[in-house]
Motif scaffolding. Structure first.
Motif, PDB file in Angstrom:
ATOM      1  N   THR A 123       0.864  -1.175   0.000  1.00 41.95           N
ATOM      2  CA  THR A 123       0.000   0.000   0.000  1.00 41.95           C
ATOM      3  C   THR A 123       0.900   1.225   0.000  1.00 41.95           C
ATOM      4  O   THR A 123       1.795   1.335   0.847  1.00 41.95           O
ATOM      5  N   PHE A 124       0.696   2.106  -0.956  1.00 44.67           N
ATOM      6  CA  PHE A 124       1.479   3.337  -1.037  1.00 44.67           C
ATOM      7  C   PHE A 124       0.737   4.471  -0.353  1.00 44.67           C
ATOM      8  O   PHE A 124      -0.486   4.623  -0.506  1.00 44.67           O
ATOM      9  N   VAL A 125       1.476   5.286   0.401  1.00 38.35           N
ATOM     10  CA  VAL A 125       0.886   6.441   1.084  1.00 38.35           C
ATOM     11  C   VAL A 125       1.799   7.650   0.905  1.00 38.35           C
ATOM     12  O   VAL A 125       3.013   7.509   0.735  1.00 38.35           O
ATOM     13  N   ASP A 126       1.215   8.830   0.960  1.00 35.07           N
ATOM     14  CA  ASP A 126       2.009  10.058   0.980  1.00 35.07           C
ATOM     15  C   ASP A 126       2.862  10.031   2.239  1.00 35.07           C
ATOM     16  O   ASP A 126       2.344   9.856   3.349  1.00 35.07           O
ATOM     17  N   GLN A 127       4.159  10.209   2.089  1.00 35.64           N
ATOM     18  CA  GLN A 127       5.027  10.032   3.258  1.00 35.64           C
ATOM     19  C   GLN A 127       4.774  11.064   4.355  1.00 35.64           C
ATOM     20  O   GLN A 127       5.142  10.835   5.515  1.00 35.64           O
ATOM     21  N   ASP A 128       4.148  12.177   4.038  1.00 35.16           N
ATOM     22  CA  ASP A 128       3.830  13.190   5.045  1.00 35.16           C
ATOM     23  C   ASP A 128       2.451  13.002   5.669  1.00 35.16           C
ATOM     24  O   ASP A 128       2.075  13.757   6.571  1.00 35.16           O
ATOM     25  N   ASP A 129       1.710  12.002   5.199  1.00 33.84           N
ATOM     26  CA  ASP A 129       0.349  11.755   5.692  1.00 33.84           C
ATOM     27  C   ASP A 129       0.420  10.695   6.797  1.00 33.84           C
ATOM     28  O   ASP A 129       0.309   9.496   6.549  1.00 33.84           O
ATOM     29  N   PHE A 130       0.591  11.131   8.033  1.00 31.17           N
ATOM     30  CA  PHE A 130       0.778  10.179   9.131  1.00 31.17           C
ATOM     31  C   PHE A 130      -0.477   9.349   9.378  1.00 31.17           C
ATOM     32  O   PHE A 130      -0.378   8.164   9.712  1.00 31.17           O
ATOM     33  N   ASP A 131      -1.651   9.939   9.198  1.00 31.55           N
ATOM     34  CA  ASP A 131      -2.877   9.149   9.307  1.00 31.55           C
ATOM     35  C   ASP A 131      -2.929   8.089   8.218  1.00 31.55           C
ATOM     36  O   ASP A 131      -3.424   6.975   8.446  1.00 31.55           O
ATOM     37  N   GLY A 132      -2.431   8.440   7.037  1.00 34.06           N
ATOM     38  CA  GLY A 132      -2.394   7.472   5.942  1.00 34.06           C
ATOM     39  C   GLY A 132      -1.539   6.259   6.280  1.00 34.06           C
ATOM     40  O   GLY A 132      -1.899   5.111   5.955  1.00 34.06           O
TER      41      GLY A 132
ATOM     42  N   GLU B  25      -3.604   4.147   8.782  1.00 34.29           N
ATOM     43  CA  GLU B  25      -4.774   3.514   8.171  1.00 34.29           C
ATOM     44  C   GLU B  25      -4.396   2.401   7.200  1.00 34.29           C
ATOM     45  O   GLU B  25      -5.223   1.518   6.921  1.00 34.29           O
ATOM     46  N   ALA B  26      -3.168   2.414   6.704  1.00 38.32           N
ATOM     47  CA  ALA B  26      -2.748   1.402   5.745  1.00 38.32           C
ATOM     48  C   ALA B  26      -2.333   0.085   6.398  1.00 38.32           C
ATOM     49  O   ALA B  26      -2.178  -0.929   5.713  1.00 38.32           O
ATOM     50  N   VAL B  27      -2.159   0.088   7.710  1.00 35.90           N
ATOM     51  CA  VAL B  27      -1.693  -1.123   8.406  1.00 35.90           C
ATOM     52  C   VAL B  27      -2.755  -2.217   8.348  1.00 35.90           C
ATOM     53  O   VAL B  27      -3.949  -1.972   8.549  1.00 35.90           O
ATOM     54  N   ARG B  28      -2.290  -3.451   8.074  1.00 37.30           N
ATOM     55  CA  ARG B  28      -3.163  -4.623   8.049  1.00 37.30           C
ATOM     56  C   ARG B  28      -2.616  -5.668   9.022  1.00 37.30           C
ATOM     57  O   ARG B  28      -1.481  -5.557   9.476  1.00 37.30           O
TER      58      ARG B  28
ATOM     59  N   ALA C   4      13.705  15.389  -3.465  1.00 36.75           N
ATOM     60  CA  ALA C   4      14.376  15.750  -2.203  1.00 36.75           C
ATOM     61  C   ALA C   4      13.382  16.032  -1.080  1.00 36.75           C
ATOM     62  O   ALA C   4      13.615  16.903  -0.243  1.00 36.75           O
ATOM     63  N   GLN C   5      12.279  15.294  -1.058  1.00 35.99           N
ATOM     64  CA  GLN C   5      11.307  15.414   0.022  1.00 35.99           C
ATOM     65  C   GLN C   5      11.891  14.743   1.264  1.00 35.99           C
ATOM     66  O   GLN C   5      12.183  13.550   1.260  1.00 35.99           O
ATOM     67  N   VAL C   6      12.061  15.491   2.327  1.00 40.92           N
ATOM     68  CA  VAL C   6      12.724  14.987   3.531  1.00 40.92           C
ATOM     69  C   VAL C   6      11.693  14.315   4.430  1.00 40.92           C
ATOM     70  O   VAL C   6      10.670  14.911   4.780  1.00 40.92           O
ATOM     71  N   LEU C   7      11.975  13.076   4.807  1.00 40.81           N
ATOM     72  CA  LEU C   7      11.051  12.305   5.635  1.00 40.81           C
ATOM     73  C   LEU C   7      11.167  12.688   7.104  1.00 40.81           C
ATOM     74  O   LEU C   7      12.269  12.862   7.630  1.00 40.81           O
ATOM     75  N   ASP C   8      10.026  12.795   7.774  1.00 38.65           N
ATOM     76  CA  ASP C   8      10.006  12.928   9.230  1.00 38.65           C
ATOM     77  C   ASP C   8      10.172  11.514   9.795  1.00 38.65           C
ATOM     78  O   ASP C   8       9.199  10.830  10.115  1.00 38.65           O
ATOM     79  N   VAL C   9      11.421  11.076   9.882  1.00 40.21           N
ATOM     80  CA  VAL C   9      11.727   9.687  10.215  1.00 40.21           C
ATOM     81  C   VAL C   9      11.134   9.295  11.564  1.00 40.21           C
ATOM     82  O   VAL C   9      10.532   8.225  11.719  1.00 40.21           O
TER      83      VAL C   9
ATOM     84  N   GLU D 257       7.601   5.953  14.786  1.00 43.64           N
ATOM     85  CA  GLU D 257       6.680   5.769  15.909  1.00 43.64           C
ATOM     86  C   GLU D 257       5.424   5.030  15.466  1.00 43.64           C
ATOM     87  O   GLU D 257       4.935   4.127  16.163  1.00 43.64           O
ATOM     88  N   ILE D 258       4.901   5.374  14.291  1.00 44.18           N
ATOM     89  CA  ILE D 258       3.693   4.714  13.769  1.00 44.18           C
ATOM     90  C   ILE D 258       4.008   3.252  13.436  1.00 44.18           C
ATOM     91  O   ILE D 258       3.212   2.349  13.712  1.00 44.18           O
TER      92      ILE D 258
END
Length: 432
Positions: free
Chosen positions: A130-139, A142-145, A161-166, A171-172
């Motif tokens: 499942t692909f999600v926008d890396q900045d969409d923490f709710d996404g 919600e994608a977890v199965r 060069a979109q920097v991830l909030d690692v 944490e998620i």
């Protein structure tokens, strides 16, 4: 080495002690496909993985072992597996985690080859993504199965060069009971160490900045030693179920938490599928690694200068570099990239009534010093057109999710005099 040491010292010395057999200061190339056993007993014990040592270079090689130990140290990890390419590193790390019928949640902002692997080949194997926008923490949540076994993202996304909030994504992932795998190719451990922000496994295309000269393919999987697989052993049967391949014991029992995952990658997946790193390529990558901090520092400064030039150029619509004041990831970059933003980024040509691809083609074909190459992290400045090259198999929807259009040009800023890079861009952009 056991004493505390700095980044530059580690990248030069870790994993190799001169003295055997010819006291060479540089790591030797052990160019051998196999190794002599002193007895059948020794061979039996090594094949059963009860005794350490070299068996066959598909699984391990002394030159490769130095590269593995050095990169594990630079990333703050416990063990590493060097393989034939960055693509192999991504594939093997993911396969080791997903097992049978697993599911991975991945960022939409990924290198095109990784998207192909996840969205095509892994699906052929019966695995799910499942692909999600890396900045969409709710996404992400919600994608977890129930069968999710890994989160996957790039620390700095290729090409924009979109920097991830690692830390937030880690944490998620840990709330879901799965490890976060980070592709740290673009950032390198010199600019960002994902372990310090909660990540569990790192992969690299060592072909890029680690080698640095566009001469040798290679990849590395690093176990950072932070994920507690033993908390839910039933989710990781490959690590905890006894297997005849390991003498009817489990990998966890035989190798412990520091070596079990990497042994799974090396002894099973590399051994069975065969993506071995050649000793000579390992040697070449070690040579590049020894100057990583010096080169990356120069890349960073050159990229900042080039990005500023592009930002001010009337033919350029947007520059995706975190140093630009309007960049949406500038704040995240300050947190995760205190030494500066990487030199791989993209820019978009300014809007026009003319076809975007035709304009991008005219600019790219006019470049002289800067070459059109399907690579990044080279000592030379190179460009690519992601939509028709590195990300060309992606659907229009996937390209849009990754921030790529027909007018997107990726640049990997090299080590040349920045004035020469800018002069070449200026004369090409004049045609836009």
């Amino acid at each position: 080495m056991t004493q505390a040491q700095g980044f530059a010292t580690t990248q030069l010395h870790e994993g190799y002690t001169p003295g055997v057999p010819q006291f060479t200061v540089a790591t030797p190339v052990y160019q051998s496909s196999a190794y002599v056993f002193s007895s059948l007993t020794e061979a039996r014990e090594k094949f059963a993985l009860r005794e350490k040592g070299y068996i066959y270079s598909r699984n391990n090689n002394p030159t490769q072992a130095v590269l593995e130990q050095r990169l594990a140290a630079l990333e703050g990890g416990v063990a590493a597996a060097a393989v034939s390419s960055g693509q192999a590193a991504v594939a093997l790390a993911t396969l080791a985690l997903l097992g049978r019928g697993g599911h991975v949640v991945a960022a939409s902002q990924l290198y095109g080859g990784t998207v192909d692997l996840f969205d095509d080949t892994l699906r052929d194997f019966g695995l799910e993504v499942t692909f999600v926008d890396q900045d969409d923490f709710d996404g992400w949540r919600e994608a977890v199965r129930p069968n999710t076994r890994a989160f996957f993202a790039e620390s700095v996304a290729n090409p924009i060069a979109q920097v991830l909030d690692v830390a937030s994504v880690a944490e998620i992932a840990h709330e879901a009971g799965v490890p976060l795998v980070i592709d740290n190719t673009v950032a390198t451990p010199y600019l960002l160490r994902p372990r310090e922000h909660g990540a569990d496994i790192v992969v690299h295309s060592a072909t890029k900045f680690i080698g640095g000269h566009g001469s040798s393919l290679g990849g590395v999987v690093v176990d950072l030693g932070t994920f507690d697989f033993a908390a839910e052993p039933e989710r990781w049967p490959a690590l905890f179920v006894p297997h005849r391949r390991y003498g009817e014991v489990s990998l966890w029992e035989a190798f412990g938490p520091e070596r079990a995952f990497i042994t799974l990658v090396k002894s099973k997946l590399v051994g069975d599928l065969g993506p071995a790193l050649s000793p000579f390529n390992a040697f070449q990558l070690i040579q590049g690694l020894e100057t990583l901090d010096l080169r990356v520092s120069r890349h960073v400064e050159n990229a900042k200068t080039v990005a500023a030039f592009l930002h001010d150029h009337p033919a350029v619509g947007v520059v995706f570099h975190p140093s630009i004041p309007t960049n949406p990831w500038k704040g995240v970059a300050r947190t995760y990239l205190p030494r500066g933003a990487p030199s791989v980024f993209a820019f978009e040509l300014a809007p026009s009534e003319e076809d975007a691809f035709a304009r991008a083609e005219r600019v790219i074909d006019a470049l002289g010093t800067i070459r059109l190459v399907a690579n990044i992290g080279d000592a030379r400045t190179i460009v690519a057109h992601p939509a028709s090259m590195t990300h060309n198999h992606m659907s229009p929807e996937q390209l849009a999710a990754a921030g790529i259009s027909q007018g997107t040009i990726r640049i990997s800023v090299g080590l040349e005099d920045p004035a020469d890079i800018i002069a070449d861009l200026a004369q090409a952009l004049a045609l836009a």
